[in-house]
Scaffold this motif. Structure first.
Motif, mmCIF file in Angstrom:
data_model
loop_
_atom_site.group_PDB
_atom_site.id
_atom_site.type_symbol
_atom_site.label_atom_id
_atom_site.label_comp_id
_atom_site.label_asym_id
_atom_site.label_seq_id
_atom_site.Cartn_x
_atom_site.Cartn_y
_atom_site.Cartn_z
ATOM 1 N N SER A 1 39.608 43.720 38.239
ATOM 2 C CA SER A 1 39.739 44.335 36.926
ATOM 3 C C SER A 1 38.457 44.154 36.117
ATOM 4 O O SER A 1 37.971 43.040 35.933
ATOM 5 N N GLY A 2 37.897 45.258 35.661
ATOM 6 C CA GLY A 2 36.690 45.229 34.850
ATOM 7 C C GLY A 2 35.405 45.341 35.639
ATOM 8 O O GLY A 2 34.333 45.541 35.065
ATOM 9 N N ILE A 3 35.479 45.185 36.964
ATOM 10 C CA ILE A 3 34.267 45.294 37.800
ATOM 11 C C ILE A 3 34.514 46.262 38.960
ATOM 12 O O ILE A 3 34.109 46.021 40.099
ATOM 13 N N GLU A 4 35.184 47.354 38.645
ATOM 14 C CA GLU A 4 35.554 48.320 39.683
ATOM 15 C C GLU A 4 34.348 48.936 40.384
ATOM 16 O O GLU A 4 34.470 49.435 41.511
ATOM 17 N N ASN A 5 33.187 48.900 39.736
ATOM 18 C CA ASN A 5 31.982 49.475 40.341
ATOM 19 C C ASN A 5 31.303 48.521 41.324
ATOM 20 O O ASN A 5 30.380 48.931 42.034
ATOM 21 N N TYR A 6 31.738 47.274 41.343
ATOM 22 C CA TYR A 6 31.186 46.306 42.298
ATOM 23 C C TYR A 6 31.545 46.755 43.712
ATOM 24 O O TYR A 6 32.654 47.207 43.967
ATOM 25 N N GLN B 1 38.045 34.896 51.561
ATOM 26 C CA GLN B 1 36.593 35.119 51.458
ATOM 27 C C GLN B 1 36.283 36.189 50.412
ATOM 28 O O GLN B 1 35.305 36.078 49.666
ATOM 29 N N PHE B 2 37.131 37.198 50.360
ATOM 30 C CA PHE B 2 36.963 38.271 49.378
ATOM 31 C C PHE B 2 37.058 37.717 47.956
ATOM 32 O O PHE B 2 36.199 38.001 47.104
ATOM 33 N N GLU C 1 34.613 36.180 42.784
ATOM 34 C CA GLU C 1 34.482 35.157 41.734
ATOM 35 C C GLU C 1 33.009 34.780 41.544
ATOM 36 O O GLU C 1 32.547 34.589 40.412
ATOM 37 N N GLN C 2 32.282 34.646 42.640
ATOM 38 C CA GLN C 2 30.852 34.345 42.552
ATOM 39 C C GLN C 2 30.118 35.448 41.794
ATOM 40 O O GLN C 2 29.230 35.175 40.971
ATOM 41 N N TYR C 3 30.494 36.683 42.061
ATOM 42 C CA TYR C 3 29.861 37.808 41.377
ATOM 43 C C TYR C 3 30.166 37.766 39.884
ATOM 44 O O TYR C 3 29.277 37.971 39.047
ATOM 45 N N LYS C 4 31.430 37.493 39.532
ATOM 46 C CA LYS C 4 31.811 37.426 38.121
ATOM 47 C C LYS C 4 31.058 36.309 37.402
ATOM 48 O O LYS C 4 30.600 36.480 36.263
#
Length: 214
Positions: A130-135, A150-151, A156-159
């Motif tokens: 949610s909020g990072i759908e373009n990732y 792993q996903f 979480e690391q990206y956020k």
């Protein structure tokens, strides 16, 4: 000169492929390759409770060619100019190899069509996206081969990296604003001195008048 031209014309009809004593000419092969390379395709996917399969439709087929599907080594002869093939897997690479129907040219590969189907991401609807759908890992079509654990860890690391970048940007903005104020005072300090003197003089004069009238 005429003899040379005549010899060259005759060479165009010299057989290049031999099958059971028969021949196929350069001209025939060139024409068949043109027909085969004119074949195009489009695909569409089916979603059955998260099980994704693809249908591939080949267009511009011709009675003079047939093709073999690399996924099952099945031979498809001409029936119509368009054919739909079903049941392909997400992320699969499909190869169609085209050959002449003409028995004189059967060993000649005319054209190879390679299709790489997109890989379905079963986790793209997870609430963590949610909020990072373009990732990339949160998009519907994403090849990552990650387990769910792993996903989650990767997302979480990206956020966290986004939060760190935001904090750094805010710190830089605050520093830029402070530097701007300091630089402004340094460059225009004399203006503030003049203003201060005017205010001081005005205040002095005002008090002087008050003393006179009192």
């Amino acid at each position: 000169m005429r003899k040379i031209v005549l010899i060259f014309i005759l060479m165009l009809f010299i057989p290049i492929t031999k099958v059971n004593g028969f021949y196929c000419t350069y001209t025939e092969i060139a024409q068949l390759k043109k027909i085969a390379s004119n074949v195009t395709y489009f695909y569409e996917y089916n979603d059955s409770d998260g099980q994704i399969t693809f249908d591939i439709t080949l267009v511009n087929l011709n009675k003079d060619i047939y093709f073999v599907d690399s996924t099952n080594n099945k031979k498809y002869e001409f029936t119509e100019t368009e054919i739909k093939l079903t049941g392909y897997k997400s992320g699969e690479t499909v190869i169609y190899t085209f050959y002449p129907v003409n028995s004189y040219c059967q060993d000649e590969t005319l054209y190879t069509l390679r299709i790489i189907l997109p890989t379905y991401n079963p986790f793209y609807k997870d609430k963590i996206c949610s909020g990072i759908e373009n990732y990339s890992l949160c998009q519907k079509w994403s090849s990552h081969n990650l387990t769910y654990e792993q996903f989650i860890k990767k997302v979480e690391q990206y956020k966290n990296s986004i939060k760190e970048e935001t904090n750094e940007d805010m710190t830089e903005d605050n520093n830029d604003n402070l530097n701007y104020i300091i630089e402004f005072f340094i460059n225009y300090y004399y203006i503030f001195i003049i203003i201060f003197i005017i205010m001081f003089v005005g205040l002095y004069v005002a008090r002087k008048k008050d003393n006179i009238y009192n």
